[in-house]
Design an enzyme around this catalytic site. Structure first.
Site, PDB file in Angstrom:
ATOM      1  N   LYS A  55       0.845  -1.199   0.000  1.00 34.09           N
ATOM      2  CA  LYS A  55       0.000   0.000   0.000  1.00 34.09           C
ATOM      3  C   LYS A  55       0.882   1.251   0.000  1.00 34.09           C
ATOM      4  CE  LYS A  55      -2.341   1.776   3.626  1.00 34.09           C
ATOM      5  NZ  LYS A  55      -2.152   3.244   3.550  1.00 34.09           N
ATOM      6  N   ASP A  82      -3.423   4.230  -1.987  1.00 36.39           N
ATOM      7  CA  ASP A  82      -4.359   4.685  -0.948  1.00 36.39           C
ATOM      8  C   ASP A  82      -4.278   6.207  -0.810  1.00 36.39           C
ATOM      9  OD1 ASP A  82      -5.971   4.854   1.348  1.00 36.39           O
ATOM     10  OD2 ASP A  82      -4.342   4.289   2.695  1.00 36.39           O
ATOM     11  N   LEU A  83      -4.830   6.906  -1.823  1.00 42.57           N
ATOM     12  CA  LEU A  83      -4.790   8.375  -1.772  1.00 42.57           C
ATOM     13  C   LEU A  83      -6.151   8.955  -1.412  1.00 42.57           C
ATOM     14  CD1 LEU A  83      -2.423   9.151  -4.812  1.00 42.57           C
ATOM     15  CD2 LEU A  83      -1.845   8.865  -2.404  1.00 42.57           C
ATOM     16  N   LYS A  84      -7.131   8.086  -1.239  1.00 42.88           N
ATOM     17  CA  LYS A  84      -8.464   8.484  -0.746  1.00 42.88           C
ATOM     18  C   LYS A  84      -8.979   9.746  -1.444  1.00 42.88           C
ATOM     19  CE  LYS A  84      -7.504   6.702   3.918  1.00 42.88           C
ATOM     20  NZ  LYS A  84      -6.039   6.521   3.874  1.00 42.88           N
ATOM     21  N   PHE A  85      -9.187   9.630  -2.758  1.00 43.20           N
ATOM     22  CA  PHE A  85      -9.644  10.797  -3.526  1.00 43.20           C
ATOM     23  C   PHE A  85     -11.007  11.281  -3.017  1.00 43.20           C
ATOM     24  CE2 PHE A  85      -7.286   8.507  -7.154  1.00 43.20           C
ATOM     25  CZ  PHE A  85      -6.098   9.146  -6.859  1.00 43.20           C
ATOM     26  N   HIS A  86     -11.109  12.592  -2.839  1.00 45.00           N
ATOM     27  CA  HIS A  86     -12.358  13.202  -2.370  1.00 45.00           C
ATOM     28  C   HIS A  86     -12.383  14.630  -2.913  1.00 45.00           C
ATOM     29  CE1 HIS A  86     -15.194  13.970   1.341  1.00 45.00           C
ATOM     30  NE2 HIS A  86     -15.740  14.275   0.177  1.00 45.00           N
ATOM     31  N   ASP A  87     -13.109  14.818  -4.035  1.00 45.52           N
ATOM     32  CA  ASP A  87     -13.096  16.125  -4.697  1.00 45.52           C
ATOM     33  C   ASP A  87     -14.320  16.185  -5.604  1.00 45.52           C
ATOM     34  OD1 ASP A  87     -12.136  18.559  -5.970  1.00 45.52           O
ATOM     35  OD2 ASP A  87     -10.120  17.978  -5.365  1.00 45.52           O
ATOM     36  N   ILE A  88     -14.385  17.172  -6.462  1.00 41.90           N
ATOM     37  CA  ILE A  88     -15.511  17.228  -7.394  1.00 41.90           C
ATOM     38  C   ILE A  88     -15.403  16.030  -8.359  1.00 41.90           C
ATOM     39  CG2 ILE A  88     -15.806  19.731  -7.214  1.00 41.90           C
ATOM     40  CD1 ILE A  88     -14.380  19.965  -9.949  1.00 41.90           C
ATOM     41  N   THR A  91     -12.605  15.953 -11.120  1.00 41.18           N
ATOM     42  CA  THR A  91     -11.237  15.831 -10.607  1.00 41.18           C
ATOM     43  C   THR A  91     -10.960  14.401 -10.137  1.00 41.18           C
ATOM     44  OG1 THR A  91     -11.279  18.142  -9.968  1.00 41.18           O
ATOM     45  CG2 THR A  91      -9.624  16.781  -8.882  1.00 41.18           C
ATOM     46  N   THR A 146     -10.914   4.231  10.233  1.00 38.35           N
ATOM     47  CA  THR A 146     -10.844   3.385  11.432  1.00 38.35           C
ATOM     48  C   THR A 146     -10.304   4.151  12.642  1.00 38.35           C
ATOM     49  OG1 THR A 146      -8.821   2.551  10.419  1.00 38.35           O
ATOM     50  CG2 THR A 146     -10.722   1.098  10.374  1.00 38.35           C
ATOM     51  N   ARG A 208      -4.906  -4.867  14.695  1.00 36.76           N
ATOM     52  CA  ARG A 208      -3.945  -4.919  15.802  1.00 36.76           C
ATOM     53  C   ARG A 208      -3.916  -6.327  16.373  1.00 36.76           C
ATOM     54  NH1 ARG A 208      -2.771  -1.001  13.648  1.00 36.76           N
ATOM     55  NH2 ARG A 208      -2.197   1.034  14.460  1.00 36.76           N
ATOM     56  N   GLN A 217      -5.618   4.366  16.111  1.00 43.65           N
ATOM     57  CA  GLN A 217      -6.764   3.638  15.562  1.00 43.65           C
ATOM     58  C   GLN A 217      -7.801   3.402  16.667  1.00 43.65           C
ATOM     59  OE1 GLN A 217      -7.164   3.298  12.506  1.00 43.65           O
ATOM     60  NE2 GLN A 217      -5.326   2.656  11.409  1.00 43.65           N
ATOM     61  N   GLY A 237       0.265  -1.810   8.972  1.00 43.06           N
ATOM     62  CA  GLY A 237       1.488  -1.014   8.898  1.00 43.06           C
ATOM     63  C   GLY A 237       2.297  -1.163  10.164  1.00 43.06           C
ATOM     64  N   ARG A 238       1.955  -0.339  11.163  1.00 44.34           N
ATOM     65  CA  ARG A 238       2.779  -0.276  12.374  1.00 44.34           C
ATOM     66  C   ARG A 238       2.868  -1.582  13.145  1.00 44.34           C
ATOM     67  NH1 ARG A 238      -0.181   5.173  14.141  1.00 44.34           N
ATOM     68  NH2 ARG A 238      -1.789   4.041  12.975  1.00 44.34           N
TER      69      ARG A 238
HETATM   70  O1  C5P Z   1      -0.186   1.411  11.055  1.00 45.49           O
HETATM   71  P1  C5P Z   1      -1.592   1.019  10.754  1.00 45.49           P
HETATM   72  O2  C5P Z   1      -1.746  -0.472  10.515  1.00 45.49           O
HETATM   73  O3  C5P Z   1      -2.584   1.585  11.730  1.00 45.49           O
HETATM   74  O4  C5P Z   1      -1.859   1.707   9.351  1.00 45.49           O
HETATM   75  C1  C5P Z   1      -3.099   1.660   8.726  1.00 45.49           C
HETATM   76  C2  C5P Z   1      -2.975   2.185   7.331  1.00 45.49           C
HETATM   77  O5  C5P Z   1      -4.230   2.102   6.720  1.00 45.49           O
HETATM   78  C3  C5P Z   1      -2.536   3.634   7.245  1.00 45.49           C
HETATM   79  O6  C5P Z   1      -1.683   3.729   6.120  1.00 45.49           O
HETATM   80  C4  C5P Z   1      -3.789   4.412   7.001  1.00 45.49           C
HETATM   81  O7  C5P Z   1      -3.582   5.526   6.195  1.00 45.49           O
HETATM   82  C5  C5P Z   1      -4.648   3.392   6.269  1.00 45.49           C
HETATM   83  N1  C5P Z   1      -6.085   3.534   6.439  1.00 45.49           N
HETATM   84  C6  C5P Z   1      -6.716   3.514   7.663  1.00 45.49           C
HETATM   85  N2  C5P Z   1      -8.074   3.666   7.754  1.00 45.49           N
HETATM   86  C7  C5P Z   1      -8.797   3.785   6.666  1.00 45.49           C
HETATM   87  C8  C5P Z   1      -8.184   3.788   5.415  1.00 45.49           C
HETATM   88  C9  C5P Z   1      -6.807   3.651   5.328  1.00 45.49           C
HETATM   89  O8  C5P Z   1      -6.049   3.348   8.687  1.00 45.49           O
HETATM   90  N3  C5P Z   1     -10.106   3.859   6.748  1.00 45.49           N
END
Ligand code: C5P
Length: 260
Positions: A55, A82-88, A91, A146, A208, A217, A237-238
């Site tokens: 991602k 994962d750029l989460k587009f939100h615009d008109i 665009t 989340t 988690r 989160q 991610g983390r």
């Molecule tokens: O580190 P962690 O596992 O919390 O990262 C979650 C990833 O998922 C982040 O890159 C975050 O931008 C993305 N994300 C999110 N919630 C969403 C959509 C994407 O946490 N609804």
């Protein structure tokens, strides 16, 4: 910041044991929340034996741009942009076309951008892909982040109904717009599955384990719980890259996924 260069014990990363976890590689999407292109490439190389989809989000795309997508594709791995587009609508549709031309496997928009925004994006992407003979990326919509709690949804965003009702509404809207699925918490996955059906993708962040902190989160779940609730993909991610031994972490998570 846990994902910065040096925060992972790289000696352990370098001793990557490409292992017996191939069957679960498709379930886990590794979030490259990293602000350094070179380091991101290093992570991609180390984890390519464990995950098929990486991602690329706001942070990495802002520093690295399309080059990082090419690096992932050069390693025969897929990209969730994962750029989460939100615009008109215009665009967002144009941004979606640009994402399709980059060859990403999946990208996302915000469902709260509305039906017309989502539909226009989907239709324009489908048309360009047909015309230019491109594979159509999966297009999914973020329902409610989340990291957002019921209280924040109500007191700050001004949504007076429950989290579940709001996520249900946005998921239904996404389905109506013809998108492939949603990004939602595992806590709402079963409800979405019931409402939107079996073919509808549910991509779940906020994952988690019992041994990782919640961080920012709010609506979290373990990998096993989220899969049992109906999630198709887990975004992490983390809980992996923030650990002292990320490869050990991913192996433990993959074992958990196998038991789900
Ligand atoms: O580190 P962690 O596992 O919390 O990262 C979650 C990833 O998922 C982040 O890159 C975050 O931008 C993305 N994300 C999110 N919630 C969403 C959509 C994407 O946490 N609804």
């Amino acid at each position: 910041m846990p994902t910065k260069r040096g925060s992972i014990r790289r000696s352990r990363v370098l001793s990557c044991r490409r292992s017996k976890t191939m069957s679960v590689n498709e379930k886990l999407i590794l979030a490259l929340d990293i602000d350094d292109c070179e380091y991101a490439v290093e992570i991609i190389d180390k984890f390519s034996g464990y995950v098929d989809i990486f991602k690329v989000g706001l942070e990495l795309y802002t520093v690295a741009g399309p080059a990082i997508i090419r690096e992932i594709h050069n390693r025969s791995r897929k990209v969730f942009l994962d750029l989460k587009f939100h615009d008109i609508p215009t665009t967002v549709a144009k941004a979606g076309i640009a994402a399709a031309r980059l060859g990403v496997f999946m990208f996302n928009v915000h469902a709260s951008g509305g039906l017309d925004m989502m539909r226009r994006c989907r239709d324009d992407v489908v048309n360009v892909c047909l015309k230019e003979n491109l594979s159509r990326p999966k297009i999914i919509a973020v329902t409610v982040l989340t990291s957002m709690s019921q209280e924040v949804l109500k007191n700050e965003v001004g949504i007076n109904h429950s989290m579940n009702t709001h996520v249900r509404h946005l998921s239904g809207l996404t389905l109506k717009a013809g998108l492939d699925g949603v990004v939602a918490s595992g806590r709402e996955a079963a409800m979405i599955r019931g409402h939107c059906g079996r073919g509808f993708l549910i991509v779940t962040p906020g994952i988690r384990t019992s041994w990782t902190p919640q961080d920012d989160q709010m609506r979290t779940m373990t990998p096993k719980q989220a899969l049992r609730e109906g999630a198709d993909y887990l975004v992490m991610g983390r809980a992996i890259l923030g650990q002292s031994d990320p490869l050990k972490a991913i192996e433990l998570i993959n074992s958990e996924i196998l038991t789900a």
